[in-house]
Every structure is written in C-alpha cells, then in structure tokens.
Design a protein around this motif. Sequence first.
Motif, PDB file in Angstrom:
ATOM      1  N   ASP A   4      -5.497   2.396   0.582  1.00  0.00           N
ATOM      2  CA  ASP A   4      -5.602   2.672   2.018  1.00  0.00           C
ATOM      3  C   ASP A   4      -6.239   1.532   2.807  1.00  0.00           C
ATOM      4  OD1 ASP A   4      -8.210   2.840   1.171  1.00  0.00           O
ATOM      5  OD2 ASP A   4      -8.561   4.878   1.912  1.00  0.00           O
ATOM      6  N   ARG A   5      -6.332   0.333   2.208  1.00  0.00           N
ATOM      7  CA  ARG A   5      -6.955  -0.782   2.930  1.00  0.00           C
ATOM      8  C   ARG A   5      -6.398  -2.121   2.458  1.00  0.00           C
ATOM      9  NH1 ARG A   5     -12.647   1.071   1.882  1.00  0.00           N
ATOM     10  NH2 ARG A   5     -11.415   2.997   1.999  1.00  0.00           N
TER      11      ARG A   5
ATOM     12  N   THR B 232      -4.081   2.541   7.554  1.00  0.00           N
ATOM     13  CA  THR B 232      -4.596   1.479   6.694  1.00  0.00           C
ATOM     14  C   THR B 232      -5.790   0.799   7.348  1.00  0.00           C
ATOM     15  OG1 THR B 232      -2.352   1.084   5.850  1.00  0.00           O
ATOM     16  CG2 THR B 232      -3.993  -0.645   5.467  1.00  0.00           C
TER      17      THR B 232
ATOM     18  N   CYS C 130       0.833  -1.207   0.000  1.00  0.00           N
ATOM     19  CA  CYS C 130       0.000   0.000   0.000  1.00  0.00           C
ATOM     20  C   CYS C 130       0.867   1.256   0.000  1.00  0.00           C
ATOM     21  CB  CYS C 130      -0.922   0.006   1.226  1.00  0.00           C
ATOM     22  SG  CYS C 130      -2.372  -1.059   1.102  1.00  0.00           S
TER      23      CYS C 130
ATOM     24  N   ARG D 117       0.862   4.151  -2.874  1.00  0.00           N
ATOM     25  CA  ARG D 117       0.540   5.548  -2.600  1.00  0.00           C
ATOM     26  C   ARG D 117       1.574   6.484  -3.237  1.00  0.00           C
ATOM     27  NH1 ARG D 117      -0.834   4.909   3.879  1.00  0.00           N
ATOM     28  NH2 ARG D 117      -2.344   3.210   3.614  1.00  0.00           N
TER      29      ARG D 117
ATOM     30  N   GLN E  12      -4.827   5.362  -4.273  1.00  0.00           N
ATOM     31  CA  GLN E  12      -5.437   5.496  -2.953  1.00  0.00           C
ATOM     32  C   GLN E  12      -4.841   4.483  -1.975  1.00  0.00           C
ATOM     33  OE1 GLN E  12      -9.782   5.693  -2.821  1.00  0.00           O
ATOM     34  NE2 GLN E  12      -9.816   4.515  -0.925  1.00  0.00           N
TER      35      GLN E  12
END
Length: 460
Positions: free
Chosen positions: A235-236, A313, A224, A228, A233
């Motif tokens: 974010d998970r 996250t 992640c 970025r 994005q």
Amino acid sequence: MAVSDLSTAPVPTLPAHTDPDTDRVLDSGLLHELSYAFGGPFHFLLPHRFDANLTSFRTALSDAGVEGRVYYAKKANKAAVWMERCAARQTGVDVASTPELREALGHGVRGEHIVVTGPAKSDELLRLAVLQGCLIAVDALDELDLLSTLALTGAVRPARVLLRRLPPAQPHSRFGLTAAEIETALDRCVRAGDAVRMEGFSFHLSGYATQPRADLAGELIDLCLQARVLGLQADRISIGGGFAVDYSSAEHWHSFLADQRPEHYHARKTFHSGDFYPYHSPVAGADALRSILAAVPEGGRANLAARLRQTGTLLMMEPGRALLNGAGASVFSVQGVKDRDGYGIITVDGTSLSLSEQWFNSEYLPDPQLVTPSGRVHGGEVHPACVGGASCLESDMVTWRKVPFPARPRVGDLLVYPNTAGYQMDSNESPFHDLPLPPKVVLDRPGDRPRWRLDRRPAR
C-alpha cells in the motif's frame, strides 16, 4: 594582493541567494569568538530551517490531497540535532548502517518511523531493524531470504519490507531488483506468510529531473496493484531522494558557466562543467515534489497525485540535502595570505576534506563570504584569491577558483561557506595531520544575540 590583471576581464562569481538568518549570524560577532574558542574550523547549524523545509514538504503533500511521509536521509549530515528534530516532529529517518540506526533510535526516533536502505545489509543491521519494527528496502533476493529466516527464528514481529526496483532507465545501476527478480520476490513474500509483511516498492534515481520520478512511481503503483491481488499489503511506494537545492540565481549560474576559464583557477585547474552540482535549479525542494505529483506518468491519463489517491497508495520520500537547505554554514579562519602572479593564495586553518564536493573531483562553487569581527565585508574592489588547506598536499585546495573578494583577506579574518549542511560538512571529513574534526555548533536562536551549544553527537 592588489587588484590584479584578472580585473581586465570579469572574474566569475557565484553569490548564494541572500539568506537573512545566516547574514545575522555573520554580522553578530559570534563567529570570531567561536573561532578563537575552538582554535580551528567549525560548522554552525540552524535547526529551525530544517523544521521549515520539512513543513514545506508536508504542505505539498497536503495541498495535493496525498497521504505521504517524509524520511530524512541521515547520510546528508551526521549531526545529532537533526535526529532530535525528527523525533520531536514525528518525522521518519532513512538510515543505511547499524550505527546510523542506533543513532536514530538513541535520539528518540521510533523504529516504525525508520526506513533502512542501502545494499547488502549486514546480518546485524537486519536483525536490529526487524526487532525494532523498521521498514527495510530489500535490494537483493538473498537479503529477502535472510529476512524471512530472521523473522521465523525468534523475532517478535514480521519483517516489514519494500522491494527496491532497479530503474529501467538506469539499467547499469548496482542497486535494486530487475523485473524478473521482482516477480520471484513477490512469490517468496507470499510463501513466507506472516514472517514477512510486504508493504510496497521503492526506487532511487540519480539526477534531479522530476518527470522520470513520476514515470517510475506510476510503474510502482501498478506493481502494488499486482501484489495486492496476491494477498500482499503493498500500500505504499518510496520515490527516494534527489530533490534539488537552489543555491544561486539562474542569471549568476549561467553567467558563471559561460565565463569560467582555466585562468580563473589556481594552477589553471580544469573542471568539466557537467561534474558541477547544478547550483541553480528552477524547480527545487518541495516545489520539485509538487512537480512530481502534478506530472502524468508515462502511458497514463491522470497525474500522479490522482493515481495515488485512487489506489489508496501512500507516498514516501527520502530527502536529505533539501531538508538541510539554508540550515548551516562552514567557517574557516585565515592563517596566511601570499601574492602569486596577480592573485592571492589564502591558507585557512582547515582542509578541503571539510567541503565534500572535492570527493567528486569537483568544487563547491557558492562564493565564501569574508567576515571580520565587525561582520561581513562589503566593497567595490576585486581581490581574487584561491583558498588552500593547512595540509602539506598540493591538492589540498578548499577552493581552486580565484574568488573575487571585496577586500584583501587578512590573517584572522573568517571565510564562511554558505549553505553547506547538505552533504558538504562531513561526508568526506578526515583528521588528517591529527587535526581534530570541525565541531558543529547549534544556534537555537539566531538573531542579534544568538544562543549556541555544541551538537550532542561527539565528533569522531
């Protein structure tokens, strides 16, 4: 079926954990009325137990200070009541087919609360998922390309995607993207611009160990951070399912494994103990999630919960069986009993296709309870009996094991298999012999006077 020659040695038993909610139903007299009404086997469901299990997962996230979302793995049980509960509790749903997606949407689950998993998804499924704003776990590069095309040609919103990682520890899995494919996929997500919203990564591991899940989750957090930097994005992450259910005590489970022998099964049937589900798990359900969050990923210094907080996250998970723990049981009526070589052969009014562990060349091991119109049978005697289905197939054995019943089963008695809501009820069901599929009965108020209704999803 008197006390048999098996009484010269202990007959292996595997009693399920005591469950007051189920016991009250068994002692209420309702099950015999329903058996008469349906004229065949049926399942009963306890939706309040689903709610309690969901709460325990959410509490584990809250206690760890981690932002997370729970998605019920719909494949674990097809009943509509679980979709009703998900919609009411604003809970996510994990689906893997167009009918499953339609079922979730039709019962009020919002598209943004649905994650679409599974391999080689059809154009129809992907198109509907994009239109409804679902999150899609991409399993292959050509699937990502198709999503980009769909989003560019008429969709009113971008395709929301996770990139599914092939677990390095399970390189022969047919699911997920290799490290090289992940790099290619990230490049394509960047070039897709606003057509694709790459929200993060996912994986699913076989087995129930918690440390490997923490290790791979740590790798996904690193991915992640790399994504970025590319302007995505990311974010998970989703750690999938695989949260064990603890069906029986450690003492009973280990004793069963140590004591079982071929003579304890009809026709001396043999099973490899490694093929059995681990019916005892010292860390199960939401406690397994707590263990994952407390573990330090390989090569790291902070535990997973801290890494999730530090990197902003969000953690996703897709439990199925664990959300259904204690949420239902399967009921068969005794149609006949015969004696054979010192043990009984019971024939019930359904088939082994309604207990899906047979699908895995295994056996559903928690002991069925013998229930008369007066309730559960208790006694000090041992009446060993296997349980056969109503079909004409030798292999149609609901239970190959000679279960040590406390009394001689009689025609009209019920056998209730405990805690079967998770995968057992309908994963392998079939209307063989033109027998109807067992209906599901929802008990909205289990107690001295249970209130029941048929599940709103018609049997197929």
